[in-house]
Design an enzyme around this catalytic site. Structure first.
Site, PDB file in Angstrom:
ATOM      1  N   HIS A 449       0.836  -1.208   0.000  1.00 28.71           N
ATOM      2  CA  HIS A 449       0.000   0.000   0.000  1.00 28.71           C
ATOM      3  C   HIS A 449       0.874   1.263   0.000  1.00 28.71           C
ATOM      4  O   HIS A 449       0.716   2.137  -0.855  1.00 28.71           O
ATOM      5  CB  HIS A 449      -0.918  -0.016   1.229  1.00 28.71           C
ATOM      6  CG  HIS A 449      -1.792   1.189   1.363  1.00 28.71           C
ATOM      7  ND1 HIS A 449      -3.112   1.190   0.981  1.00 28.71           N
ATOM      8  CD2 HIS A 449      -1.538   2.439   1.832  1.00 28.71           C
ATOM      9  CE1 HIS A 449      -3.629   2.392   1.208  1.00 28.71           C
ATOM     10  NE2 HIS A 449      -2.689   3.165   1.735  1.00 28.71           N
ATOM     11  N   GLU A 450       1.798   1.323   0.934  1.00 29.06           N
ATOM     12  CA  GLU A 450       2.621   2.525   1.046  1.00 29.06           C
ATOM     13  C   GLU A 450       3.542   2.694  -0.158  1.00 29.06           C
ATOM     14  O   GLU A 450       3.816   3.809  -0.582  1.00 29.06           O
ATOM     15  CB  GLU A 450       3.428   2.517   2.353  1.00 29.06           C
ATOM     16  CG  GLU A 450       2.579   2.534   3.623  1.00 29.06           C
ATOM     17  CD  GLU A 450       1.549   3.657   3.668  1.00 29.06           C
ATOM     18  OE1 GLU A 450       1.774   4.715   3.045  1.00 29.06           O
ATOM     19  OE2 GLU A 450       0.491   3.466   4.305  1.00 29.06           O
ATOM     20  N   HIS A 453       1.686   4.486  -2.820  1.00 29.35           N
ATOM     21  CA  HIS A 453       1.751   5.943  -2.637  1.00 29.35           C
ATOM     22  C   HIS A 453       3.108   6.469  -3.103  1.00 29.35           C
ATOM     23  O   HIS A 453       3.205   7.521  -3.742  1.00 29.35           O
ATOM     24  CB  HIS A 453       1.612   6.310  -1.153  1.00 29.35           C
ATOM     25  CG  HIS A 453       0.207   6.286  -0.624  1.00 29.35           C
ATOM     26  ND1 HIS A 453      -0.822   6.982  -1.202  1.00 29.35           N
ATOM     27  CD2 HIS A 453      -0.327   5.669   0.468  1.00 29.35           C
ATOM     28  CE1 HIS A 453      -1.939   6.786  -0.485  1.00 29.35           C
ATOM     29  NE2 HIS A 453      -1.663   5.992   0.525  1.00 29.35           N
ATOM     30  N   HIS A 456       3.321   6.903  -6.719  1.00 30.03           N
ATOM     31  CA  HIS A 456       2.527   8.065  -7.150  1.00 30.03           C
ATOM     32  C   HIS A 456       3.367   9.346  -7.036  1.00 30.03           C
ATOM     33  O   HIS A 456       3.239  10.257  -7.850  1.00 30.03           O
ATOM     34  CB  HIS A 456       1.269   8.152  -6.265  1.00 30.03           C
ATOM     35  CG  HIS A 456       0.163   9.008  -6.813  1.00 30.03           C
ATOM     36  ND1 HIS A 456      -0.886   9.413  -6.039  1.00 30.03           N
ATOM     37  CD2 HIS A 456      -0.055   9.533  -8.040  1.00 30.03           C
ATOM     38  CE1 HIS A 456      -1.705  10.164  -6.783  1.00 30.03           C
ATOM     39  NE2 HIS A 456      -1.231  10.244  -7.990  1.00 30.03           N
TER      40      HIS A 456
HETATM   41 ZN   LIG Z   1      -2.889   5.242   2.130  1.00 30.88          ZN
END
Ligand SMILES: [Zn+2]
Length: 662
Positions: A449-450, A453, A456
């Site tokens: 998940h991290e 990010h 991104h």
């Molecule tokens: Zn998040």
């Protein structure tokens, strides 16, 4: 200032912050100097006599505050990951200074006149798409901060903001006090969780409700838990809710919106409360169907243990846990052996290689703020440097809890290409020297998940810093990260990387399918309790003038209209809903965002499933172009549609949760 590292160009590799030379004493003078410089830069725009143009106003504003940003980025990262009393004192001192500094700029009437003039002529200026978007976003930022208001209205806005700050702080303090006011001591024979005492912290009461066979104690604890802030004592939050809701409504109306929800949603991906509500509506009926089936299963389990009783809200977690254990029986410790940090890092990087052609090369000689921090260069297949990635994986007393991505430097190329420097922080337990770091299934998912990010931020390919990377609306920002979790579930990834840290053996198929099935268990319940809170959040912020606010009655009335089942309560009742009442804006009218993002990520991954390949190159290219590298250069819905070829649909999320569409 003569020996302050913030006053010099950084000659470190890649211009990284020279952590070894930066000391706490450097920050306050650097903040002050940064604010002084930005004021001077803004003043130069304001006194400009030539007609306002994109270059001398909007672009010039983008260049303002570079010094301050460098200070603030390093400071906020250190204060979160490696703090101490000195840094915390600086944070308390600089927060109001920075707030005053920002609002002085956004309420500068002459500055806004120039921004407004460029905005009015934006179409005829022949700007490129990204520049046009920057004009619109800059203008909106000023307007939403109150730039268009008359002086008296600006004063009222400041009063409202300060009242909101103190009332929402009080809401949080009441909640803390009312939460702490209840404890239930357990006799050894009553103590199913080994805690000795039950408190109203989620981490204490949830395990108790799951594991205690004592129905009377579960009921007592549950009633106390759900009454927090609603006890009619000195910590009661009901009156505050009325005041907070009224202040937000007034703020929205000052700025030209009928209610706060319209104001809040206006700069989100959803754009309108109706769109957010429509999404909740699509999930509600299927979630209720699933919850009804779950309730029947739990009632059966209850009939075996306590015949003749009807499943109540304080029974749900207990019987759900019983059924879950009976069905899936997962041995968490045995599972961990297959998810070592090293292998999972390799996996996250490998996926980035397959999807976007990235390669991460670890460096051990780059500046860092703690010995446990790791650093990587991120390269593209064509030999171009994408940026630098910092991974800070272990829990420390000086580190905030939770997991997050943040940025030490945003990508932009307004004046030459500036690559991103991005961090991931997690809180894994550090093993003794020589032992591997073994992650739970959930922790390994969080790592993906991290890193989603992080990508991104790293892959951002934009001109202007305001539009860079993760500077996107709250109901869009979780999409790239939640989407990345889907590759954690992919068989080809797990087969390659979920291997026993000692034997190298691949994770057994049955273990995997159990983990997967367990993740889908009790989803009807979880969705119904979440949706109820999301609806009530919207309702509070849709209220218009003259409507009497009676907290308990309102809440009951909205839930009745929904058809809320008796055995499920809202995940957060209004009197302890700190997401929406615990800070001036927070998630107010935005609690829907969590599931909005979930719709997007499952629907986005379905594009790969439809192509028959989790790494389909054509889909990956669209994903890179319109999502991971696009920042905020276009409206998020337009970006999504450009990637997907259509608007997002809820079908994929429902399938993944085992819901049947109606
Ligand atoms: Zn998040």
């Amino acid at each position: 200032m003569m020996d302050n590292p913030f006053c010099f160009d950084w000659t470190t590799p890649f211009g990284l912050p020279p952590f070894g030379a930066i000391e706490a004493v450097h920050f306050l003078p650097a903040f002050v100097e940064g604010m002084r410089l930005e004021r001077a830069e803004v003043a130069a725009i304001v006194v400009e006599r030539r007609e306002p143009t994109f270059a001398n106003t909007i672009e010039a504003l983008e260049r303002c505050g570079a010094f301050l940003r460098r200070v603030a980025d390093v400071f906020s990262n250190l204060n979160a990951s490696h703090t101490n009393a000195e840094l915390q004192a600086i944070a308390r001192e600089t927060a109001p200074l920075m707030a005053g500094h920002r609002s002085a700029i956004s309420l500068d009437a002459t500055l806004f006149q120039r921004v407004d003039a460029v905005f009015a002529r934006r179409v005829e200026l022949g700007l490129g798409a990204e520049a046009l978007r920057l004009v619109e976003k800059t203008h909106k930022r000023f307007v939403r901060a109150g730039a268009r208001l008359e002086p008296a209205e600006k004063l009222r806005l400041a009063e409202i903001d300060s009242a909101l700050a103190s009332k929402t702080t009080l809401f949080g303090q009441n909640l803390l006090a009312d939460t702490a006011a209840f404890t239930m001591l357990l006799a050894p024979e009553e103590d199913a969780t080994g805690q000795g005492v039950v408190t109203l912290q989620r981490s204490s009461i949830e395990p108790f409700l799951q594991l205690s066979p004592r129905r009377d104690l579960r009921e007592k604890a549950f009633r106390a838990w759900t009454a927090r802030g609603d006890n009619g004592n000195e910590f009661d939050n009901k009156a505050l809710i009325g005041e907070i809701v009224a202040l937000r409504r007034e703020r929205a109306q000052l700025l030209g919106y009928r209610n706060y929800a319209l104001y809040s949603l206006d700069d989100k991906m959803a754009k309108s409360p109706e769109a957010a509500r429509q999404l909740l509506d699509q999930l509600w009926a299927p979630a209720m169907d699933t919850a009804r089936r779950e309730a029947a299963t739990l009632q059966q389990a209850m009939d075996e243990e306590q015949p003749g009783r009807r499943l109540a809200a304080w029974d749900w977690r207990y019987f759900a846990e019983k059924v879950r254990q009976g069905k899936y029986e997962i041995d968490g410790e045995a599972t961990k052996a297959y998810f070592s940090l090293e292998r999972m890092l390799e996996a996250t990087f490998w996926v980035a290689g397959r999807l976007f052609g990235l390669e991460l090369r670890e460096r051990t000689d780059l500046p860092k703020y703690h010995a446990d921090v790791r650093t990587w260069e991120v390269w593209r297949a064509d030999g171009e440097l994408v940026g630098i990635f910092y991974g800070d994986y272990y829990a420390r007393p000086e580190k905030r809890s939770g997991a997050w991505m943040s940025s030490l430097r945003d990508q932009q190329r307004m004046d030459g290409n500036m690559t991103a420097v991005v961090t991931n922080n997690l809180n894994f337990n550090k093993p003794p020297t020589g032992k591997p770091t073994l992650l739970s299934h959930d922790d390994a998912r969080t790592l993906f998940h991290e890193f989603g990010h992080a990508l991104h931020g790293l892959l951002s390919d934009v001109t202007y810093p305001s539009l860079s990377g993760t500077n996107v609306p709250r109901d869009f920002v979780e999409m790239p990260s939640q989407l990345y979790e889907h590759w954690f579930e992919d068989k080809s990834v797990l087969g390659k990387f979920a291997r026993h840290y000692e034997t190298g053996e691949t994770i057994p198929e049955v273990m995997l399918s159990k983990l997967k099935a367990a993740a889908n268990f009790n989803q009807g319940f979880e969705m119904v309790e979440y949706l109820a809170s999301a609806y009530v959040d919207l309702e509070w912020h849709l209220l218009e003038e003259g409507e009497v606010v009676e907290v308990a009655e309102r809440e009951a009335q909205w839930l009745l209209a929904l058809g809320m089942p008796e055995a499920i309560l809202m995940r957060h009742r209004s009197t302890h809903f700190s997401h929406i009442f615990g800070s001036p804006m927070g998630y107010a009218a935005g609690y829907y965002s969590y599931r909005w993002s979930a719709v997007l990520d499952t629907d986005a991954f379905a594009a790969f499933e439809e192509a028959g390949d989790a790494f389909d190159p054509a889909v990956a290219e669209l994903l890179l172009r319109f999502i991971y590298s696009a920042g905020a250069t276009q409206d998020p819905m337009a970006l999504y549609q450009a990637f997907r070829g259509r608007a997002p649909e809820t079908g994929a999320l429902m399938r993944s949760l085992g819901f049947e569409p109606r």
